[in-house]
Enzyme design. Structure first.
Site, mmCIF file in Angstrom:
data_model
loop_
_atom_site.group_PDB
_atom_site.id
_atom_site.type_symbol
_atom_site.label_atom_id
_atom_site.label_comp_id
_atom_site.label_asym_id
_atom_site.label_seq_id
_atom_site.Cartn_x
_atom_site.Cartn_y
_atom_site.Cartn_z
ATOM 1 N N ASN A 7 6.645 -3.198 23.461
ATOM 2 C CA ASN A 7 7.436 -2.085 23.973
ATOM 3 C C ASN A 7 6.491 -1.265 24.846
ATOM 4 O O ASN A 7 5.667 -0.505 24.342
ATOM 5 C CB ASN A 7 7.983 -1.273 22.794
ATOM 6 N N ARG A 95 10.934 -5.183 25.003
ATOM 7 C CA ARG A 95 12.014 -4.207 25.034
ATOM 8 C C ARG A 95 12.145 -3.689 26.468
ATOM 9 O O ARG A 95 11.169 -3.243 27.065
ATOM 10 C CB ARG A 95 11.682 -3.050 24.103
ATOM 11 N N HIS A 184 19.954 2.483 22.908
ATOM 12 C CA HIS A 184 19.696 2.173 21.486
ATOM 13 C C HIS A 184 20.491 0.949 21.046
ATOM 14 O O HIS A 184 20.800 0.791 19.862
ATOM 15 C CB HIS A 184 20.104 3.337 20.550
ATOM 16 N N HIS A 212 22.768 6.637 15.022
ATOM 17 C CA HIS A 212 21.299 6.551 15.165
ATOM 18 C C HIS A 212 20.799 7.960 15.468
ATOM 19 O O HIS A 212 21.016 8.488 16.560
ATOM 20 C CB HIS A 212 20.975 5.570 16.305
ATOM 21 N N GLY A 216 15.591 10.652 19.839
ATOM 22 C CA GLY A 216 16.772 10.421 20.658
ATOM 23 C C GLY A 216 17.882 9.992 19.716
ATOM 24 O O GLY A 216 17.606 9.319 18.728
ATOM 25 N N ARG A 245 16.474 16.885 23.896
ATOM 26 C CA ARG A 245 17.519 16.644 24.920
ATOM 27 C C ARG A 245 18.806 17.346 24.506
ATOM 28 O O ARG A 245 19.174 17.348 23.332
ATOM 29 C CB ARG A 245 17.796 15.140 25.059
ATOM 30 N N ASP A 286 11.291 18.913 15.029
ATOM 31 C CA ASP A 286 11.221 18.062 13.846
ATOM 32 C C ASP A 286 12.060 18.709 12.745
ATOM 33 O O ASP A 286 11.835 19.867 12.387
ATOM 34 C CB ASP A 286 9.760 17.892 13.399
ATOM 35 N N ARG A 288 12.079 18.397 9.662
ATOM 36 C CA ARG A 288 11.358 18.871 8.472
ATOM 37 C C ARG A 288 10.905 20.312 8.664
ATOM 38 O O ARG A 288 11.002 21.134 7.760
ATOM 39 C CB ARG A 288 10.166 17.950 8.164
ATOM 40 N N ILE A 335 15.984 10.705 11.310
ATOM 41 C CA ILE A 335 16.823 11.724 10.663
ATOM 42 C C ILE A 335 17.917 11.053 9.822
ATOM 43 O O ILE A 335 18.136 11.420 8.664
ATOM 44 C CB ILE A 335 17.459 12.650 11.735
ATOM 45 N N GLU A 388 13.955 -2.176 14.970
ATOM 46 C CA GLU A 388 14.183 -2.694 16.313
ATOM 47 C C GLU A 388 13.261 -3.865 16.634
ATOM 48 O O GLU A 388 13.658 -4.813 17.306
ATOM 49 C CB GLU A 388 14.040 -1.573 17.343
HETATM 50 P P1 ADP Z 1 12.189 8.015 17.691
HETATM 51 O O1 ADP Z 1 13.505 8.308 18.320
HETATM 52 O O2 ADP Z 1 11.036 8.633 18.410
HETATM 53 O O3 ADP Z 1 11.982 6.556 17.289
HETATM 54 P P2 ADP Z 1 12.451 8.485 14.845
HETATM 55 O O4 ADP Z 1 13.622 7.602 14.629
HETATM 56 O O5 ADP Z 1 11.158 8.098 14.220
HETATM 57 O O6 ADP Z 1 12.239 8.849 16.348
HETATM 58 O O7 ADP Z 1 12.863 9.941 14.305
HETATM 59 C C1 ADP Z 1 11.974 11.026 14.412
HETATM 60 C C2 ADP Z 1 12.604 12.257 13.797
HETATM 61 O O8 ADP Z 1 13.055 11.962 12.486
HETATM 62 C C3 ADP Z 1 11.623 13.401 13.610
HETATM 63 O O9 ADP Z 1 11.529 14.203 14.747
HETATM 64 C C4 ADP Z 1 12.223 14.160 12.453
HETATM 65 O O10 ADP Z 1 13.116 15.135 12.950
HETATM 66 C C5 ADP Z 1 13.018 13.138 11.696
HETATM 67 N N1 ADP Z 1 12.430 12.810 10.389
HETATM 68 C C6 ADP Z 1 11.471 11.904 10.107
HETATM 69 N N2 ADP Z 1 11.197 11.899 8.778
HETATM 70 C C7 ADP Z 1 12.018 12.817 8.214
HETATM 71 C C8 ADP Z 1 12.220 13.296 6.877
HETATM 72 N N3 ADP Z 1 11.538 12.808 5.851
HETATM 73 N N4 ADP Z 1 13.156 14.257 6.702
HETATM 74 C C9 ADP Z 1 13.876 14.743 7.749
HETATM 75 N N5 ADP Z 1 13.713 14.336 9.012
HETATM 76 C C10 ADP Z 1 12.804 13.400 9.253
#
Ligand code: ADP
Length: 402
Positions: A7, A95, A184, A212, A216, A245, A286, A288, A335, A388
């Site tokens: 990727n 990808r 996605h 998803h 993003g 976004r 984030d 969290r 998330i 993925e």
């Molecule tokens: P990407 O789109 O970059 O692949 P991910 O699918 O890894 O992103 O998702 C990243 C987001 O997931 C983080 O910004 C955060 O908001 C959320 N996230 C990751 N772990 C947790 C958790 N344990 N609890 C709540 N949200 C989380």
């Protein structure tokens, strides 16, 4: 069969080496900060097994070719590498973000395919060029390995015109291919296939909504196993509220910002892509951090959470209307897999639609695919970890083994 999955981004290369007999990950890693003063190469060998060990090196990496050569060095290290020679790699899966209307499925890469990906650069100016860098470098460094392109847009090429056309002057579609493409796709397709397994029926018989939610985010309506509508649009900006976004806004916003704030179009584009979404509303992207801030009484963190979940709910209900009958809703990505509050709030008040969450199952922590709906729920609710890389590897294997 050993496959390398690549990727390639503007300043990074994510990679994974898999042995397909057991779908085992042999190595997984990242080359970061390509072209900057100091780069970083990371590799985890045999991740999530007792033999797991990690290696990382900091050194300047001038370009993608140098980055890939350093990955090869790590994988082929005579001391503790895991392959003796690059010729052990039987195929490479790339990808690729935008396949436009040219690609409906995984495709063996030829010069014509490279030209078609180039042709689609105007639709994804930030993504397709670095994807092409990865393809060019891999074709040069692994000349014996068949290379396959897996497009984020391909799964959504089954959308009907009523879902993919925007109500704009038709020339924009006919001449410029302005339309909804969706993204996605690899994740939505993988989650849909896992959903079908959990429902115990063929994917072709399943109506699903896949959700998803990562940095993003997108939602897809799947009818008889095929994407019939999705929330991301011509670019990955439309639809749900994302980390940075904005998702849906009034298109007249651009004129307002230009006339009242004197903003130029590139500034507006940057703001909508990088400074909006959760980050725009509360300064954090984030979830969290946002939950902590909500617990501390931060009102704008609460607004950010509410706007995110409300938008999810609105899209979900509209996709229930698109499909009429739905077997399951599946949450995935950072998330979707980890945040019970977002899942519960995104489904709140939908009992009359046959959607009932089991609160305890929703809150139980797990890294495996699971059902979180109550017995009474007519529509099953699943959490399905996306993968993925594995999805790309499976499609690559299928294509090169004919
Ligand atoms: P990407 O789109 O970059 O692949 P991910 O699918 O890894 O992103 O998702 C990243 C987001 O997931 C983080 O910004 C955060 O908001 C959320 N996230 C990751 N772990 C947790 C958790 N344990 N609890 C709540 N949200 C989380």
């Amino acid at each position: 069969m050993k496959l390398l999955i690549i990727n390639s981004g503007s300043s990074s290369i994510k990679y994974q080496l898999l042995a397909m007999e057991k779908e085992a990950v042999l190595a997984s890693g990242l080359v970061e900060r390509i072209g900057e003063a100091m780069g970083l190469i990371k590799c985890t060998f045999y991740p999530d097994t007792p033999e797991e060990h990690k290696k990382s090196r900091e050194e300047p990496i001038a370009n993608h070719k140098e980055g890939m050569l350093k990955v090869i060095d790590l994988l082929c290290d005579p001391k503790d590498g895991i392959i003796a020679d690059t010729r052990e790699i039987n195929g490479i899966g790339h990808r690729v973000v935008h396949g436009g209307e040219d690609f409906h499925q995984p495709t063996l890469i030829t010069n014509e395919v490279v030209a078609a990906i180039e042709k689609n650069i105007p639709l994804a100016p930030l993504h397709n060029p670095p994807n092409l860098d990865g393809i060019r470098v891999a074709r040069e460094l692994f000349p014996q390995a068949p290379q396959v392109a897996i497009f984020d847009t391909a799964f959504h090429q089954s959308m009907p015109a009523r879902a993919f056309l925007y109500a704009l002057p038709r020339e924009l579609y006919e001449k410029q291919r302005v339309r909804r493409y969706g993204f996605h796709g690899t994740s939505h397709a993988y989650v849909a296939a896992e959903c079908a397994k959990m429902l115990g029926k063929p994917l072709d018989d399943c109506n699903l909504v896949t959700v998803h939610l990562g940095n993003g985010s997108s939602m897809t309506a799947i009818e008889n196993g095929k994407s019939v509508d999705t929330s991301l649009g011509m670019t990955p900006l439309e639809g749900l509220v994302m980390g940075t976004r904005c998702g849906d806004v009034d298109p007249a916003l651009h004129l307002f910002l230009q006339q009242n704030l004197g903003m130029e179009l590139p500034d507006i584009d940057r703001m909508l892509n990088k400074e909006s979404g959760l980050k725009g509303l509360c300064g954090m992207n984030d979830l969290r951090d946002i939950h902590k801030a909500v617990a501390g009484g931060d009102q704008w963190a609460q607004h950010a959470l509410s706007v995110l979940c409300y938008r999810n709910r609105k899209y979900l209900a509209s996709f229930l209307a698109v499909l009429g009958q739905v077997d399951a809703i599946a949450f995935t990505a950072g998330i979707g897999e980890n945040d019970p509050v977002v899942r519960a709030e995104s489904l709140r008040g939908l009992h009359n639609f046959g959607i009932v969450l089991d609160q305890q199952l929703n809150e139980a922590r797990s890294r495996t695919a699971r059902c979180i709906s109550a017995e009474a729920s007519k529509i099953k609710i699943f959490v399905i970890p996306t993968n993925e890389e594995l999805a790309i590897a499976r499609q690559t294997a299928r294509l090169i083994s004919g």
